[in-house]
Design an enzyme around this catalytic site. Structure first.
Site, PDB file in Angstrom:
ATOM      1  N   ASP A   1      -3.956 -27.934 -49.024  1.00 17.10           N
ATOM      2  CA  ASP A   1      -4.829 -28.950 -49.617  1.00 17.10           C
ATOM      3  C   ASP A   1      -4.913 -28.808 -51.137  1.00 17.10           C
ATOM      4  OD1 ASP A   1      -6.247 -26.571 -49.595  1.00 17.10           O
ATOM      5  OD2 ASP A   1      -7.755 -27.245 -48.174  1.00 17.10           O
TER       6      ASP A   1
ATOM      7  N   ASN B   1     -18.230 -24.167 -42.508  1.00 13.20           N
ATOM      8  CA  ASN B   1     -18.632 -25.267 -41.620  1.00 13.20           C
ATOM      9  C   ASN B   1     -17.578 -25.543 -40.540  1.00 13.20           C
ATOM     10  OD1 ASN B   1     -16.594 -26.446 -43.083  1.00 13.20           O
ATOM     11  ND2 ASN B   1     -17.806 -28.163 -43.864  1.00 13.20           N
TER      12      ASN B   1
ATOM     13  N   HIS C   1     -14.291 -25.963 -41.132  1.00 11.41           N
ATOM     14  CA  HIS C   1     -13.125 -26.751 -41.557  1.00 11.41           C
ATOM     15  C   HIS C   1     -11.866 -25.888 -41.663  1.00 11.41           C
ATOM     16  CE1 HIS C   1     -14.038 -26.343 -46.182  1.00 11.41           C
ATOM     17  NE2 HIS C   1     -13.214 -25.399 -45.805  1.00 11.41           N
TER      18      HIS C   1
ATOM     19  N   GLU D   1     -12.795 -31.737 -42.616  1.00  9.63           N
ATOM     20  CA  GLU D   1     -14.219 -31.472 -42.481  1.00  9.63           C
ATOM     21  C   GLU D   1     -14.722 -31.899 -41.097  1.00  9.63           C
ATOM     22  OE1 GLU D   1     -15.490 -29.724 -44.732  1.00  9.63           O
ATOM     23  OE2 GLU D   1     -15.666 -30.692 -46.698  1.00  9.63           O
TER      24      GLU D   1
HETATM   25  C1  GLP Z   1     -11.629 -24.071 -49.085  1.00 10.63           C
HETATM   26  C2  GLP Z   1     -10.218 -24.425 -48.627  1.00 10.63           C
HETATM   27  C3  GLP Z   1      -9.954 -23.956 -47.218  1.00 10.63           C
HETATM   28  C4  GLP Z   1     -10.368 -22.498 -47.068  1.00 10.63           C
HETATM   29  C5  GLP Z   1     -11.851 -22.393 -47.303  1.00 10.63           C
HETATM   30  C6  GLP Z   1     -12.427 -21.003 -47.088  1.00 10.63           C
HETATM   31  O1  GLP Z   1     -12.565 -25.029 -48.719  1.00 10.63           O
HETATM   32  N1  GLP Z   1      -9.979 -25.827 -48.713  1.00 10.63           N
HETATM   33  O2  GLP Z   1      -8.581 -24.134 -46.915  1.00 10.63           O
HETATM   34  O3  GLP Z   1     -10.043 -22.026 -45.790  1.00 10.63           O
HETATM   35  O4  GLP Z   1     -12.079 -22.792 -48.649  1.00 10.63           O
HETATM   36  O5  GLP Z   1     -12.458 -20.300 -48.281  1.00 10.63           O
HETATM   37  P1  GLP Z   1     -12.944 -18.802 -48.447  1.00 10.63           P
HETATM   38  O6  GLP Z   1     -11.818 -17.971 -48.010  1.00 10.63           O
HETATM   39  O7  GLP Z   1     -13.208 -18.679 -49.915  1.00 10.63           O
HETATM   40  O8  GLP Z   1     -14.158 -18.631 -47.612  1.00 10.63           O
END
Ligand code: GLP
Length: 251
Positions: free
Chosen positions: A67, A136, A138, A143
């Site tokens: 993404d 959440n 995702h 989402e």
């Molecule tokens: C972002 C990314 C996700 C990732 C998530 C978790 O929202 N778009 O792909 O999995 O963060 O991030 P973290 O590892 O910082 O908790």
């Protein structure tokens, strides 16, 4: 799903890196899906270490990031493209043309999402994808919602997601873009193998819902239960709510 728990986040990240390296050794022209976030930072460090030690060769690999923020791209400090350059692309011998991230700055996002999807298909699909887990539920920027998109698409980011990404924008959640471009759940589930890397107590509740709860678009990661080859790599803190408890960490 095959769940493996490690004592610490560092060991979990090393285990994820070891699996990626193993794929790369067996298949030098690997097509690899890549995550961003805090969780995979240690995994990228391990990959860079392996490259520097002569234990990894990315020269024939292709990577596709999950993404990107809409409106951001190369040269923007908060972009996932910049994150990837800092943590991997500029540190290993992955050819620049093979380092793919959706272009959030494209003037025509409809064209960009279909171009990205086609590019993955032209590469032969994803051999393996590493995923993180949003608090959440995702995956990528898919989402929780009543309906999810199969293919790469533009998505409105939920306030919670903008808040957890605020550290990339000087701590100001209002500065986090309102939309993202993301692989769809079909793109992700199309990968031949999925590695889900999750660490930290803050994710423990969601890990248990995603892995053991009902499959629902309200917890996008729960869809992974339907995939035939998923390896879930956790640290002890993230595994705390699983029952029976995954309390015997590997190392
Ligand atoms: C972002 C990314 C996700 C990732 C998530 C978790 O929202 N778009 O792909 O999995 O963060 O991030 P973290 O590892 O910082 O908790």
């Amino acid at each position: 799903m095959h769940v493996v728990t490690y004592a610490t986040a560092a060991r979990a990240a090393a285990a994820a890196a070891a699996r990626v390296l193993d794929h790369l050794r067996r298949q030098p022209a690997l097509v690899l899906g890549m995550p961003t976030g805090d969780t995979p930072v240690l995994m990228y460090r391990a990959l860079v270490r392996a490259y520097r030690a002569g234990r990894a060769d990315f020269s024939r690999a292709t990577t596709f990031n999950l993404d990107e923020f809409a409106g951001l791209g190369r040269g923007d400090a908060g972009s996932y493209r910049s994150y990837m350059e800092a943590h991997l692309f500029d540190r290993v011998n992955l050819p620049a043309r093979n380092a793919c991230v959706p272009d959030g700055r494209s003037a025509d996002w409809r064209r960009e999402v279909s171009r990205y999807e086609q590019r993955i298909a032209r590469a032969g699909g994803l051999d393996v994808i590493v995923l993180g887990l949003g608090r959440n539920g995702h995956i990528g920027f898919n989402e929780p919602a009543d309906q999810l998109q199969a293919h790469t698409h533009r998505v409105a980011l939920q306030p919670a997601t903008r808040r957890t990404n605020a550290h990339l924008f000087g701590g100001m959640w209002q500065a986090v873009p309102t939309h993202g471009l993301s692989m769809g759940v079909g793109t992700i589930l199309g990968a031949r193998q999925i590695i889900l890397l999750v660490t930290g107590a803050a994710k423990a509740r969601m890990v248990s819902r995603a892995l053991t709860g009902p499959i629902t678009t309200r917890v996008p990661a729960s869809l992974l239960q339907a995939h035939p080859d998923v390896i879930v790599i956790l640290d002890r803190a993230a595994a705390a709510n699983l029952w029976p408890p995954q309390s015997q960490p590997r190392r």
